[in-house]
Design a protein around this motif. Sequence first.
Motif, PDB file in Angstrom:
ATOM      1  N   CYS A 132       0.839  -1.208   0.000  1.00 55.91           N
ATOM      2  CA  CYS A 132       0.000   0.000   0.000  1.00 55.91           C
ATOM      3  C   CYS A 132       0.871   1.253   0.000  1.00 55.91           C
ATOM      4  CB  CYS A 132      -0.927   0.008   1.212  1.00 55.91           C
ATOM      5  SG  CYS A 132      -2.280  -1.168   1.131  1.00 55.91           S
ATOM      6  N   MET A 133       1.895   1.271   0.847  1.00 52.68           N
ATOM      7  CA  MET A 133       2.781   2.440   0.897  1.00 52.68           C
ATOM      8  C   MET A 133       3.568   2.589  -0.399  1.00 52.68           C
ATOM      9  SD  MET A 133       4.244   2.912   4.750  1.00 52.68           S
ATOM     10  CE  MET A 133       5.012   1.300   4.897  1.00 52.68           C
ATOM     11  N   ILE A 134       4.092   1.478  -0.916  1.00 53.72           N
ATOM     12  CA  ILE A 134       4.866   1.529  -2.154  1.00 53.72           C
ATOM     13  C   ILE A 134       4.017   2.070  -3.304  1.00 53.72           C
ATOM     14  CG2 ILE A 134       5.941   0.110  -3.947  1.00 53.72           C
ATOM     15  CD1 ILE A 134       7.089  -1.644  -1.733  1.00 53.72           C
ATOM     16  N   ARG A 135       2.809   1.536  -3.443  1.00 53.07           N
ATOM     17  CA  ARG A 135       1.939   1.954  -4.549  1.00 53.07           C
ATOM     18  C   ARG A 135       1.489   3.403  -4.384  1.00 53.07           C
ATOM     19  NH1 ARG A 135      -0.421  -1.549  -7.964  1.00 53.07           N
ATOM     20  NH2 ARG A 135      -2.387  -0.383  -7.888  1.00 53.07           N
ATOM     21  N   ALA A 136       1.192   3.792  -3.155  1.00 53.95           N
ATOM     22  CA  ALA A 136       0.782   5.182  -2.912  1.00 53.95           C
ATOM     23  C   ALA A 136       1.901   6.142  -3.283  1.00 53.95           C
ATOM     24  CB  ALA A 136       0.374   5.357  -1.447  1.00 53.95           C
ATOM     25  N   ALA A 137       3.119   5.827  -2.846  1.00 53.71           N
ATOM     26  CA  ALA A 137       4.257   6.697  -3.147  1.00 53.71           C
ATOM     27  C   ALA A 137       4.559   6.695  -4.640  1.00 53.71           C
ATOM     28  CB  ALA A 137       5.477   6.257  -2.346  1.00 53.71           C
TER      29      ALA A 137
END
Length: 198
Positions: A132-137
């Motif tokens: 989730c963090m990787i895709r958001a960033a």
Amino acid sequence: MDMLPIRRAILSVTDKNGLVDFARFLSSHGVELVSTGGTQKALEAAGLPVTAVSSVTGFPEILGGRVKTLHPKIHAGILANKDDPEHMATLAEKGIRPFDLICVNLYDFAGAVERKLSLEQAVEEIDIGGPCMIRAAAKNFHSILVLPGTQWYAPAQEELEANNMQVGLDFRQKMASRAFEATSRYDALISSYLRPGA
């Protein structure tokens, strides 16, 4: 924006190779480090100042670590478009500080498969917050740098050293592409593992 100053980073990694050296580089240049669980402990053991994610969210890690970073004070800080005054006004109104760098690598699901864990045990090695963090960033690469693996620490450090702790848009876009590549491979591995008859 073209050049992005790096002032605040969140680090949450399974593979800790090179972590301390990269984090020490960031910290020595005034970057605030925010971290989770085992990553936080590794940084603290190295004598580095680090803020716990739970201190940012005001909420403890729960469900045996299944829920740590899934919180508006993390994801709004990742997804805010720094060129959008409304986004920045919302962050200010809600008391949320933006992130500039996300350094995440994922739970070792491939290792779980190789170790022939039971299905129930293997499922616990499926990372949720990390992707989730990787895709958001990666989506928000105009405003944030994502590093989805240890192999990107050195290139990122070179970029930062060459640009007075700023990182260019071209490099951020390149890392966004690598980030989606990493999550795509990860999801493909999980999909294959869970498929009946596979």
